[in-house]
Design an enzyme around this catalytic site. Structure first.
Site, PDB file in Angstrom:
ATOM      1  CG  ASP A 162      -1.909   1.149   1.212  1.00  8.89           C
ATOM      2  OD1 ASP A 162      -2.641   1.318   0.056  1.00  8.89           O
ATOM      3  OD2 ASP A 162      -2.042   2.163   1.992  1.00  8.89           O
ATOM      4  NE  ARG A 169      -5.158   4.049  -5.502  1.00  5.44           N
ATOM      5  CZ  ARG A 169      -5.774   4.235  -4.353  1.00  5.44           C
ATOM      6  NH1 ARG A 169      -5.266   3.817  -3.115  1.00  5.44           N
ATOM      7  NH2 ARG A 169      -6.942   4.662  -4.310  1.00  5.44           N
ATOM      8  CE  LYS A 188      -4.042   3.103   4.818  1.00  4.69           C
ATOM      9  NZ  LYS A 188      -3.982   3.229   3.167  1.00  4.69           N
TER      10      LYS A 188
HETATM   11  N1  URA Z   1      -7.434   6.286   2.236  1.00  3.95           N
HETATM   12  C1  URA Z   1      -6.560   5.150   2.093  1.00  3.95           C
HETATM   13  O1  URA Z   1      -6.022   4.675   3.041  1.00  3.95           O
HETATM   14  N2  URA Z   1      -6.852   4.827   0.789  1.00  3.95           N
HETATM   15  C2  URA Z   1      -7.234   5.072   0.012  1.00  3.95           C
HETATM   16  O2  URA Z   1      -7.215   4.825  -1.267  1.00  3.95           O
HETATM   17  C3  URA Z   1      -8.448   6.295   0.106  1.00  3.95           C
HETATM   18  C4  URA Z   1      -8.391   6.779   1.323  1.00  3.95           C
END
Ligand code: URA
Length: 457
Positions: A162, A169, A188
């Site tokens: 992530d 992203r 997460k």
């Molecule tokens: N919060 C996150 O942790 N990831 C996302 O993609 C959007 C909001």
């Protein structure tokens, strides 16, 4: 099994469903560095346009969660967290985490940096000099035991997939994808070793999901993954058509949280002071979310009792003490939090009733470097924007609507001003059609009362 990254990009581009092996190849390869950013970006864009099936989304979540260490806390009772899908001025984590810890529960929070036009808890915390967002696993667990709250970002050790994908992203316009948001958030959260989770699914012009239908679909997707993983989950849909509270940025948002936690009025910079009532929306939402966290853990019989307990902990000063302790234990020096000054006021070009595009305000923050335009951007901790008027309020020509905050290094004031001017949508009452004006007035009333919860799935 080995694949060619381009064939997997092509498969998704054509709307195909990737198998577990194919997704594993992509995620593991990207974390290991054998798949470069440009191929991952292309694949993310293909997902953005083509979506993912429920099975693919769940598999992606699991792979991302297992890309690093997954905590388990059998020694604790009442391990709970909250996550927001991203908003502007959304600082509730800094208020509710200490409330819930002071109520005797455990909050092992893994948070993110700013994403797209939205702010991130980790960036806000890093504006506090010395604050460390990466703790060893031992320290994380120890702090949970002692204090009940520890707050870190994704690391090489915890959710590294992530960490990398989130950063990519952010700068490739691939944020607003339901499966990517689900996998990012839930990987997460599931790595945290929690029993219960409260989701704050934002909806409106400042959220990734602009309509209630989209927000409901995201809330349903997130909740489904949480339940598949055996967690108790509540998912609220909350209004994000304007910034939460009065400040957006990093150190200025920490200041606003401090005012709420200390139960005092707030003086951002030297030119203005705000009464606590002006950021009641932020306080009330934080207390409602904290109350639900307390309730989900079984501490109270009803949701209302959970909220009352959260309010009590806030009023007693217990949450403020927990916040101070949290900052201190993670190396931060609150006394050295940089104070921002008002650098410019942005005034209304005409008289009328105020509406605004909240995403555009978030992008003004990015212009000031309160958020990132490219992954390597270094943030300006003091840069930010104060919101002086709410949607639905009357405004005169020449009346200040926004204040730009910053320090000696803050740049791009002209661009930020241009974006803030473009964010204002001011109309004569006669220019509204249908029930638009009534809806705006209702929104103003809700904001003043701090009623931002639109629904729940
Ligand atoms: N919060 C996150 O942790 N990831 C996302 O993609 C959007 C909001």
């Amino acid at each position: 099994m080995a694949y060619l990254p381009a064939e997997l990009i092509k498969k998704k581009r054509g709307g195909g469903e990737l198998s577990r092996d194919e997704l594993k190849f992509l995620i593991e390869g990207y974390v290991a560095g054998s798949i470069p950013d440009y191929q991952m970006s292309a694949w993310l864009m293909a997902v953005f346009f083509r979506g993912m099936t429920d099975d693919e989304t769940w598999t992606l979540t699991e792979l991302m969660m297992h890309s690093g260490h997954v905590f388990q806390f059998p020694q604790f009772r009442g391990v709970v967290d909250k996550h927001s899908t991203g908003g502007v001025g959304d600082k509730t984590s800094l208020i509710l985490a200490p409330i819930v810890a002071a109520a005797g529960l455990k909050v092992p929070m893994i948070a993110g940096r700013g994403l797209g036009h939205t702010g991130g808890t980790i960036d806000k915390l890093e504006s506090i000099p010395g604050f460390s967002v990466s703790l060893t696993r031992e320290k994380f667990t120890q702090q949970l035991a002692n204090l009940g709250v520890a707050l870190i970002g994704q690391t090489e050790e915890i959710c590294p997939a992530d960490k990398k994908i989130y950063g990519l992203r952010d700068v490739t316009a691939t944020v607003e994808s339901l499966p990517l948001i689900c996998a990012s958030i839930m990987s997460k959260k599931l790595a945290e070793g929690i029993e219960s989770l409260v989701l704050d699914v934002k909806c409106g012009s400042g959220a990734f999901m602009k309509t209630e239908t989209e927000a409901r679909a995201l809330a349903t997707g997130l909740k489904r993954i949480g339940q598949l993983a055996g967690k108790s989950v509540t998912a609220f849909i909350t209004d994000m058509n304007e910034p939460l509270g009065r400040l957006i940025g990093n150190s200025v948002e920490v200041e606003e949280c401090l005012a709420i936690l200390r139960r005092e009025d707030f003086r951002p910079g030297t030119l203005h002071s705000l009464s606590r009532m002006e950021f009641l929306d932020c306080e009330k939402l934080s207390v409602q979310l904290a109350g639900e966290m307390i309730h989900l853990c079984g501490v109270t019989r009803t949701r209302a009792e959970g909220i009352a307990r959260a309010q009590e902990v806030l009023e007693s000063g217990g949450a403020y003490s927990a916040f101070q302790e949290l900052i201190q234990q993670q190396g931060g020096a609150l006394a050295r939090l940089p104070t921002a000054q008002v650098l410019r006021e942005v005034t209304s070009p005409r008289a009328g009733v105020m509406d605004m595009n909240c995403e555009a305000i978030g992008y003004a923050g990015i212009a000031l470097k309160a958020g990132r335009a490219v992954a390597s951007d270094i943030l300006d901790p003091q840069a930010g924007v104060q919101i002086l008027l709410r949607r639905g309020e009357r405004v005169d020509r020449g009346q200040p609507v926004f204040r730009i905050f910053g320090g000696p290094q803050t740049q791009n004031l002209d661009e930020a001003e241009r974006r803030l001017l473009a964010a204002m949508q001011i109309r004569d009452p006669g220019e509204f059609v249908g029930d638009e004006l009534t809806r705006l007035q209702q929104s103003l009333q809700n904001r003043k009362n701090g009623d931002l919860i639109l629904g729940e799935v």
